[in-house]
Design a protein around this motif. Structure first.
Motif, PDB file in Angstrom:
ATOM      1  N   UNK A 140     -19.897  -4.945  -7.186  1.00 23.41           N
ATOM      2  CA  UNK A 140     -18.898  -5.543  -6.305  1.00 23.41           C
ATOM      3  C   UNK A 140     -18.663  -4.665  -5.082  1.00 23.41           C
ATOM      4  N   UNK A 141     -18.207  -5.267  -3.988  1.00 24.53           N
ATOM      5  CA  UNK A 141     -17.889  -4.459  -2.798  1.00 24.53           C
ATOM      6  C   UNK A 141     -16.694  -3.554  -3.048  1.00 24.53           C
ATOM      7  N   UNK A 142     -16.448  -2.651  -2.109  1.00 23.60           N
ATOM      8  CA  UNK A 142     -15.359  -1.682  -2.261  1.00 23.60           C
ATOM      9  C   UNK A 142     -14.013  -2.389  -2.322  1.00 23.60           C
ATOM     10  N   UNK A 143     -13.144  -1.902  -3.206  1.00 24.28           N
ATOM     11  CA  UNK A 143     -11.820  -2.483  -3.387  1.00 24.28           C
ATOM     12  C   UNK A 143     -10.797  -1.745  -2.534  1.00 24.28           C
ATOM     13  N   UNK A 144      -9.732  -2.426  -2.110  1.00 29.86           N
ATOM     14  CA  UNK A 144      -8.690  -1.743  -1.342  1.00 29.86           C
ATOM     15  C   UNK A 144      -7.909  -0.765  -2.210  1.00 29.86           C
ATOM     16  N   UNK A 145      -7.344   0.209  -1.574  1.00 22.59           N
ATOM     17  CA  UNK A 145      -6.537   1.187  -2.307  1.00 22.59           C
ATOM     18  C   UNK A 145      -5.242   0.542  -2.766  1.00 22.59           C
ATOM     19  N   UNK A 146      -4.879   0.804  -3.994  1.00 20.25           N
ATOM     20  CA  UNK A 146      -3.704   0.166  -4.600  1.00 20.25           C
ATOM     21  C   UNK A 146      -2.764   1.243  -5.110  1.00 20.25           C
ATOM     22  N   UNK A 147      -1.501   1.067  -4.786  1.00 20.93           N
ATOM     23  CA  UNK A 147      -0.453   1.922  -5.349  1.00 20.93           C
ATOM     24  C   UNK A 147       0.217   1.148  -6.475  1.00 20.93           C
ATOM     25  N   UNK A 148       0.254   1.750  -7.644  1.00 21.58           N
ATOM     26  CA  UNK A 148       0.681   1.028  -8.838  1.00 21.58           C
ATOM     27  C   UNK A 148       2.094   0.482  -8.731  1.00 21.58           C
ATOM     28  N   UNK A 149       3.004   1.202  -8.110  1.00 22.69           N
ATOM     29  CA  UNK A 149       4.414   0.806  -8.050  1.00 22.69           C
ATOM     30  C   UNK A 149       4.779   0.176  -6.710  1.00 22.69           C
ATOM     31  N   UNK A 150       3.796  -0.267  -5.973  1.00 22.82           N
ATOM     32  CA  UNK A 150       4.042  -0.856  -4.658  1.00 22.82           C
ATOM     33  C   UNK A 150       4.008  -2.384  -4.771  1.00 22.82           C
ATOM     34  N   UNK A 151       4.768  -3.042  -3.895  1.00 24.57           N
ATOM     35  CA  UNK A 151       4.793  -4.503  -3.888  1.00 24.57           C
ATOM     36  C   UNK A 151       3.441  -5.083  -3.492  1.00 24.57           C
ATOM     37  N   UNK A 152       2.679  -4.389  -2.670  1.00 26.24           N
ATOM     38  CA  UNK A 152       1.370  -4.887  -2.264  1.00 26.24           C
ATOM     39  C   UNK A 152       0.432  -5.040  -3.455  1.00 26.24           C
ATOM     40  N   UNK A 153       0.587  -4.178  -4.468  1.00 21.46           N
ATOM     41  CA  UNK A 153      -0.256  -4.297  -5.664  1.00 21.46           C
ATOM     42  C   UNK A 153       0.034  -5.599  -6.395  1.00 21.46           C
ATOM     43  N   UNK A 154       1.317  -5.961  -6.507  1.00 26.71           N
ATOM     44  CA  UNK A 154       1.668  -7.230  -7.147  1.00 26.71           C
ATOM     45  C   UNK A 154       1.159  -8.425  -6.350  1.00 26.71           C
ATOM     46  N   UNK A 155       1.181  -8.315  -5.022  1.00 23.11           N
ATOM     47  CA  UNK A 155       0.675  -9.403  -4.188  1.00 23.11           C
ATOM     48  C   UNK A 155      -0.837  -9.584  -4.368  1.00 23.11           C
ATOM     49  N   UNK A 156      -1.556  -8.479  -4.474  1.00 23.23           N
ATOM     50  CA  UNK A 156      -2.999  -8.565  -4.704  1.00 23.23           C
ATOM     51  C   UNK A 156      -3.310  -9.171  -6.065  1.00 23.23           C
ATOM     52  N   UNK A 157      -2.519  -8.795  -7.070  1.00 26.08           N
ATOM     53  CA  UNK A 157      -2.731  -9.366  -8.406  1.00 26.08           C
ATOM     54  C   UNK A 157      -2.457 -10.866  -8.386  1.00 26.08           C
ATOM     55  N   UNK A 158      -1.381 -11.282  -7.722  1.00 22.67           N
ATOM     56  CA  UNK A 158      -1.065 -12.710  -7.627  1.00 22.67           C
ATOM     57  C   UNK A 158      -2.165 -13.465  -6.889  1.00 22.67           C
ATOM     58  N   UNK A 159      -2.724 -12.845  -5.856  1.00 27.21           N
ATOM     59  CA  UNK A 159      -3.807 -13.484  -5.115  1.00 27.21           C
ATOM     60  C   UNK A 159      -5.025 -13.718  -6.007  1.00 27.21           C
ATOM     61  N   UNK A 160      -5.377 -12.741  -6.841  1.00 28.10           N
ATOM     62  CA  UNK A 160      -6.535 -12.896  -7.716  1.00 28.10           C
ATOM     63  C   UNK A 160      -6.289 -13.977  -8.763  1.00 28.10           C
ATOM     64  N   UNK A 161      -5.080 -14.049  -9.271  1.00 28.02           N
ATOM     65  CA  UNK A 161      -4.759 -15.083 -10.261  1.00 28.02           C
ATOM     66  C   UNK A 161      -4.858 -16.471  -9.636  1.00 28.02           C
ATOM     67  N   UNK A 193     -18.933 -14.313  -9.408  1.00 29.82           N
ATOM     68  CA  UNK A 193     -19.354 -13.000  -8.923  1.00 29.82           C
ATOM     69  C   UNK A 193     -19.491 -12.995  -7.409  1.00 29.82           C
ATOM     70  N   UNK A 194     -20.056 -14.069  -6.843  1.00 26.81           N
ATOM     71  CA  UNK A 194     -20.210 -14.144  -5.387  1.00 26.81           C
ATOM     72  C   UNK A 194     -18.874 -14.259  -4.674  1.00 26.81           C
ATOM     73  N   UNK A 195     -17.857 -14.771  -5.369  1.00 21.21           N
ATOM     74  CA  UNK A 195     -16.559 -14.954  -4.709  1.00 21.21           C
ATOM     75  C   UNK A 195     -15.927 -13.630  -4.298  1.00 21.21           C
ATOM     76  N   UNK A 196     -16.292 -12.526  -4.962  1.00 13.72           N
ATOM     77  CA  UNK A 196     -15.735 -11.234  -4.572  1.00 13.72           C
ATOM     78  C   UNK A 196     -16.305 -10.762  -3.239  1.00 13.72           C
ATOM     79  N   UNK A 197     -17.430 -11.359  -2.830  1.00 14.26           N
ATOM     80  CA  UNK A 197     -17.998 -11.046  -1.514  1.00 14.26           C
ATOM     81  C   UNK A 197     -17.525 -12.033  -0.459  1.00 14.26           C
ATOM     82  N   UNK A 198     -17.531 -13.321  -0.803  1.00 15.24           N
ATOM     83  CA  UNK A 198     -17.107 -14.352   0.155  1.00 15.24           C
ATOM     84  C   UNK A 198     -15.600 -14.432   0.287  1.00 15.24           C
ATOM     85  N   UNK A 199     -14.885 -14.137  -0.783  1.00 15.44           N
ATOM     86  CA  UNK A 199     -13.414 -14.082  -0.767  1.00 15.44           C
ATOM     87  C   UNK A 199     -12.994 -12.690  -1.216  1.00 15.44           C
TER      88      UNK A 199
END
Length: 258
Positions: free
Chosen positions: A58-79, A152-158
């Motif tokens: 998979x391509x490189x993932x963005x940096x995530x802070x465990x206790x940050x709101x941005x991490x929850x937003x990224x998790x919601x986006x993947x779901x 698997x391709x969606x991690x590159x296209x999205x």
């Protein structure tokens, strides 16, 4: 002495956790694997196994802070992305369920219903038969492998963190009409033949009013409906292939960023 920073730990966690949420959402919502027939623990183990296999490519993932709101937003986006991909396949399978319901109503078997273990509701027996038929055809033609390839391709296209979700909601809403059209296309010959049978019984009733059409017409319509359905199954593969190709192609287009 090995020293790890918070950023390194967050990147390592994100490289596995974020793809895991998308894979899990797909397996929880897609047909066959996402039904109550497959225990949730098995689906989770399967999601872990798929994630472990695909993460190195998979391509490189963005940096995530465990206790940050941005991490929850990224998790919601993947779901949400995973649920969209899985629900789009559900539309394809529901087209066959609706087709079975239409035939059952026309031939007088709408009262013969049974509990559908995949959806948890009572459906006509013909609809349940079509559900099992499309499941076997989907697995025999390796449709599930195409789904995993698109995932698997969606991690590159999205890519994670792209936020490209608005167009996909509209695409999914516009696809609902395709389900009814596909269902009618599947059963149009059978519905037409049963309509001719019902018209013939209407003419018989008009010609001979003393004929008890309810005691004669109902069993004959039922038997003729089963015969027509049996004859129509000879061409089910030719009807399934274009619909399956269109559904999988639309799934691939849905996973592309626009």
């Amino acid at each position: 002495m090995l020293q790890l920073t918070d950023g390194q730990i967050g990147t390592w966690v994100a490289s596995f956790i974020l793809p895991l949420f998308r894979v899990t959402a797909v397996l929880m919502t897609m047909p066959i694997f996402g039904t109550p027939l497959v225990p949730g623990r098995i689906r989770l183990y399967f999601a872990l196994a798929i994630t472990v296999v695909i993460v190195p490519g998979l391509p490189a993932m963005p940096e995530v802070r465990a206790l940050d709101l941005s991490a929850l937003m990224l998790i919601a986006e993947q779901i949400i992305i995973g649920a969209l991909l899985g629900f789009s396949l559900q539309l394809f399978f529901q087209a066959f369920v609706i087709a079975g319901q239409i035939v059952a109503i026309q031939m007088g078997m709408a009262f013969a219903s049974m509990v559908d273990p995949t959806n948890g509701v009572s459906v006509a027996v013909i609809g349940q038969f079509f559900t099992m038929l499309v499941t076997l055809l989907f697995l025999s033609m390796n449709g599930h492998l195409v789904v995993f390839e698109v995932l698997t391709e969606s991690f590159t296209t999205l890519p994670i963190g792209s936020g490209l979700l608005v167009n996909h909601f509209w695409d999914l809403a516009g696809r609902l009409g395709w389900v009814l059209g596909a269902a009618l296309l599947l059963v149009l010959p059978a519905v037409t033949a049963l309509l001719v049978v019902n018209v013939a019984f209407g003419v018989m009733t008009r010609a001979a009013p003393q004929l008890n059409i309810f005691s004669i017409g109902f069993p004959l319509t039922l038997v003729l409906g089963l015969v027509i359905l049996w004859i129509g199954l000879a061409d089910i593969l030719n009807q399934y292939q274009p619909l399956a190709s269109e559904a999988l192609q639309w799934l691939r287009e849905l996973s592309r960023a626009r």
